[in-house]
Design a protein around this motif. Sequence first.
Motif, PDB file in Angstrom:
ATOM      1  N   ALA A 251      20.677 -11.584 -60.180  1.00  0.00           N
ATOM      2  CA  ALA A 251      21.053 -10.330 -60.836  1.00  0.00           C
ATOM      3  C   ALA A 251      20.109 -10.028 -62.000  1.00  0.00           C
ATOM      4  O   ALA A 251      19.653  -8.884 -62.163  1.00  0.00           O
ATOM      5  CB  ALA A 251      22.494 -10.402 -61.321  1.00  0.00           C
ATOM      6  N   ALA A 252      19.773 -11.030 -62.808  1.00  0.00           N
ATOM      7  CA  ALA A 252      18.867 -10.825 -63.941  1.00  0.00           C
ATOM      8  C   ALA A 252      17.469 -10.448 -63.452  1.00  0.00           C
ATOM      9  O   ALA A 252      16.806  -9.579 -64.038  1.00  0.00           O
ATOM     10  CB  ALA A 252      18.812 -12.084 -64.798  1.00  0.00           C
ATOM     11  N   SER A 253      17.026 -11.067 -62.369  1.00  0.00           N
ATOM     12  CA  SER A 253      15.705 -10.736 -61.817  1.00  0.00           C
ATOM     13  C   SER A 253      15.668  -9.295 -61.329  1.00  0.00           C
ATOM     14  O   SER A 253      14.690  -8.573 -61.560  1.00  0.00           O
ATOM     15  CB  SER A 253      15.364 -11.677 -60.664  1.00  0.00           C
ATOM     16  OG  SER A 253      15.313 -12.999 -61.102  1.00  0.00           O
ATOM     17  N   LEU A 254      16.709  -8.864 -60.640  1.00  0.00           N
ATOM     18  CA  LEU A 254      16.755  -7.487 -60.148  1.00  0.00           C
ATOM     19  C   LEU A 254      16.781  -6.488 -61.298  1.00  0.00           C
ATOM     20  O   LEU A 254      16.107  -5.447 -61.245  1.00  0.00           O
ATOM     21  CB  LEU A 254      17.963  -7.288 -59.240  1.00  0.00           C
ATOM     22  CG  LEU A 254      17.882  -7.989 -57.882  1.00  0.00           C
ATOM     23  CD1 LEU A 254      19.190  -7.815 -57.125  1.00  0.00           C
ATOM     24  CD2 LEU A 254      16.719  -7.475 -57.070  1.00  0.00           C
ATOM     25  N   VAL A 255      17.541  -6.779 -62.340  1.00  0.00           N
ATOM     26  CA  VAL A 255      17.580  -5.892 -63.505  1.00  0.00           C
ATOM     27  C   VAL A 255      16.197  -5.826 -64.142  1.00  0.00           C
ATOM     28  O   VAL A 255      15.706  -4.749 -64.500  1.00  0.00           O
ATOM     29  CB  VAL A 255      18.648  -6.362 -64.518  1.00  0.00           C
ATOM     30  CG1 VAL A 255      18.489  -5.649 -65.849  1.00  0.00           C
ATOM     31  CG2 VAL A 255      20.039  -6.135 -63.957  1.00  0.00           C
ATOM     32  N   GLY A 256      15.524  -6.973 -64.261  1.00  0.00           N
ATOM     33  CA  GLY A 256      14.183  -6.997 -64.838  1.00  0.00           C
ATOM     34  C   GLY A 256      13.196  -6.196 -64.023  1.00  0.00           C
ATOM     35  O   GLY A 256      12.374  -5.450 -64.585  1.00  0.00           O
ATOM     36  N   VAL A 257      13.253  -6.303 -62.718  1.00  0.00           N
ATOM     37  CA  VAL A 257      12.344  -5.542 -61.856  1.00  0.00           C
ATOM     38  C   VAL A 257      12.596  -4.048 -62.008  1.00  0.00           C
ATOM     39  O   VAL A 257      11.655  -3.243 -62.104  1.00  0.00           O
ATOM     40  CB  VAL A 257      12.498  -5.998 -60.386  1.00  0.00           C
ATOM     41  CG1 VAL A 257      11.808  -5.042 -59.434  1.00  0.00           C
ATOM     42  CG2 VAL A 257      11.952  -7.404 -60.210  1.00  0.00           C
ATOM     43  N   VAL A 258      13.843  -3.644 -62.048  1.00  0.00           N
ATOM     44  CA  VAL A 258      14.167  -2.217 -62.201  1.00  0.00           C
ATOM     45  C   VAL A 258      13.662  -1.697 -63.544  1.00  0.00           C
ATOM     46  O   VAL A 258      13.087  -0.600 -63.627  1.00  0.00           O
ATOM     47  CB  VAL A 258      15.688  -1.984 -62.036  1.00  0.00           C
ATOM     48  CG1 VAL A 258      16.078  -0.581 -62.447  1.00  0.00           C
ATOM     49  CG2 VAL A 258      16.111  -2.254 -60.610  1.00  0.00           C
ATOM     50  N   VAL A 259      13.834  -2.470 -64.597  1.00  0.00           N
ATOM     51  CA  VAL A 259      13.371  -2.044 -65.923  1.00  0.00           C
ATOM     52  C   VAL A 259      11.849  -1.928 -65.932  1.00  0.00           C
ATOM     53  O   VAL A 259      11.288  -0.957 -66.466  1.00  0.00           O
ATOM     54  CB  VAL A 259      13.879  -3.019 -67.013  1.00  0.00           C
ATOM     55  CG1 VAL A 259      13.178  -2.779 -68.337  1.00  0.00           C
ATOM     56  CG2 VAL A 259      15.385  -2.882 -67.168  1.00  0.00           C
ATOM     57  N   LEU A 260      11.149  -2.895 -65.352  1.00  0.00           N
ATOM     58  CA  LEU A 260       9.685  -2.835 -65.305  1.00  0.00           C
ATOM     59  C   LEU A 260       9.188  -1.641 -64.501  1.00  0.00           C
ATOM     60  O   LEU A 260       8.218  -0.975 -64.895  1.00  0.00           O
ATOM     61  CB  LEU A 260       9.123  -4.130 -64.730  1.00  0.00           C
ATOM     62  CG  LEU A 260       9.204  -5.352 -65.639  1.00  0.00           C
ATOM     63  CD1 LEU A 260       8.727  -6.596 -64.898  1.00  0.00           C
ATOM     64  CD2 LEU A 260       8.384  -5.133 -66.906  1.00  0.00           C
ATOM     65  N   ILE A 261       9.848  -1.340 -63.408  1.00  0.00           N
ATOM     66  CA  ILE A 261       9.464  -0.168 -62.615  1.00  0.00           C
ATOM     67  C   ILE A 261       9.706   1.108 -63.409  1.00  0.00           C
ATOM     68  O   ILE A 261       8.888   2.030 -63.394  1.00  0.00           O
ATOM     69  CB  ILE A 261      10.229  -0.151 -61.276  1.00  0.00           C
ATOM     70  CG1 ILE A 261       9.717  -1.278 -60.376  1.00  0.00           C
ATOM     71  CG2 ILE A 261      10.094   1.195 -60.571  1.00  0.00           C
ATOM     72  CD1 ILE A 261      10.512  -1.459 -59.102  1.00  0.00           C
ATOM     73  N   ALA A 262      10.812   1.177 -64.130  1.00  0.00           N
ATOM     74  CA  ALA A 262      11.101   2.365 -64.940  1.00  0.00           C
ATOM     75  C   ALA A 262      10.067   2.535 -66.045  1.00  0.00           C
ATOM     76  O   ALA A 262       9.566   3.643 -66.281  1.00  0.00           O
ATOM     77  CB  ALA A 262      12.500   2.262 -65.534  1.00  0.00           C
ATOM     78  N   ILE A 263       9.712   1.455 -66.727  1.00  0.00           N
ATOM     79  CA  ILE A 263       8.715   1.532 -67.802  1.00  0.00           C
ATOM     80  C   ILE A 263       7.353   1.916 -67.228  1.00  0.00           C
ATOM     81  O   ILE A 263       6.657   2.785 -67.779  1.00  0.00           O
ATOM     82  CB  ILE A 263       8.634   0.189 -68.570  1.00  0.00           C
ATOM     83  CG1 ILE A 263       9.909  -0.010 -69.381  1.00  0.00           C
ATOM     84  CG2 ILE A 263       7.405   0.146 -69.473  1.00  0.00           C
ATOM     85  CD1 ILE A 263      10.030  -1.393 -69.998  1.00  0.00           C
ATOM     86  N   GLY A 264       6.989   1.306 -66.111  1.00  0.00           N
ATOM     87  CA  GLY A 264       5.714   1.645 -65.481  1.00  0.00           C
ATOM     88  C   GLY A 264       5.670   3.083 -65.010  1.00  0.00           C
ATOM     89  O   GLY A 264       4.654   3.783 -65.170  1.00  0.00           O
ATOM     90  N   GLY A 265       6.743   3.555 -64.440  1.00  0.00           N
ATOM     91  CA  GLY A 265       6.792   4.951 -63.983  1.00  0.00           C
ATOM     92  C   GLY A 265       6.699   5.922 -65.133  1.00  0.00           C
ATOM     93  O   GLY A 265       6.013   6.949 -65.054  1.00  0.00           O
ATOM     94  N   TYR A 266       7.370   5.623 -66.235  1.00  0.00           N
ATOM     95  CA  TYR A 266       7.299   6.498 -67.402  1.00  0.00           C
ATOM     96  C   TYR A 266       5.906   6.475 -68.008  1.00  0.00           C
ATOM     97  O   TYR A 266       5.372   7.511 -68.403  1.00  0.00           O
ATOM     98  CB  TYR A 266       8.336   6.090 -68.450  1.00  0.00           C
ATOM     99  CG  TYR A 266       8.303   6.990 -69.662  1.00  0.00           C
ATOM    100  CD1 TYR A 266       8.798   8.286 -69.585  1.00  0.00           C
ATOM    101  CD2 TYR A 266       7.762   6.557 -70.859  1.00  0.00           C
ATOM    102  CE1 TYR A 266       8.754   9.118 -70.681  1.00  0.00           C
ATOM    103  CE2 TYR A 266       7.708   7.382 -71.965  1.00  0.00           C
ATOM    104  CZ  TYR A 266       8.206   8.665 -71.869  1.00  0.00           C
ATOM    105  OH  TYR A 266       8.148   9.498 -72.954  1.00  0.00           O
ATOM    106  N   ALA A 267       5.282   5.306 -68.078  1.00  0.00           N
ATOM    107  CA  ALA A 267       3.931   5.206 -68.642  1.00  0.00           C
ATOM    108  C   ALA A 267       2.931   5.958 -67.773  1.00  0.00           C
ATOM    109  O   ALA A 267       1.976   6.548 -68.284  1.00  0.00           O
ATOM    110  CB  ALA A 267       3.526   3.738 -68.770  1.00  0.00           C
ATOM    111  N   PHE A 268       3.144   5.963 -66.478  1.00  0.00           N
ATOM    112  CA  PHE A 268       2.214   6.627 -65.569  1.00  0.00           C
ATOM    113  C   PHE A 268       2.434   8.138 -65.523  1.00  0.00           C
ATOM    114  O   PHE A 268       1.481   8.912 -65.506  1.00  0.00           O
ATOM    115  CB  PHE A 268       2.367   6.036 -64.161  1.00  0.00           C
ATOM    116  CG  PHE A 268       1.400   6.583 -63.174  1.00  0.00           C
ATOM    117  CD1 PHE A 268       0.055   6.258 -63.243  1.00  0.00           C
ATOM    118  CD2 PHE A 268       1.827   7.433 -62.167  1.00  0.00           C
ATOM    119  CE1 PHE A 268      -0.853   6.767 -62.328  1.00  0.00           C
ATOM    120  CE2 PHE A 268       0.938   7.948 -61.252  1.00  0.00           C
ATOM    121  CZ  PHE A 268      -0.413   7.612 -61.331  1.00  0.00           C
TER     122      PHE A 268
END
Length: 100
Positions: free
Chosen positions: A70-87
């Motif tokens: 569960a923690a890994s999935l939350v981390g992946v979602v957060v990283l994708i959100a940050i990367g998408g916003y930065a891009f």
Amino acid sequence: MASLADLRARLVALDEAHADGLLDAERYRERRRAAEHALSEAVLAMPALGTSDDRAARPASFGRPSKRLAASLVGVVVLIAIGGYAFTGSPSLATLGVAP
């Protein structure tokens, strides 16, 4: 006792005989009622789902996912959100102090 497949075949045969005109309406209703009664008796005689006999035939169910997953999935979602916003977003506005 007849199997469910046999009873279903009997109902189909009755429907076909009635549609072909081989059975009049009264005989069709009587025979269909008897077949439906036999079908309901067969269904009621079947073991209920979830009984101890049935549990041995079913595969083991999965438990709750681990906290690590569960923690890994939350981390992946957060990283994708940050990367998408930065891009696609405007990260430069955050450093300029400009209100959105």
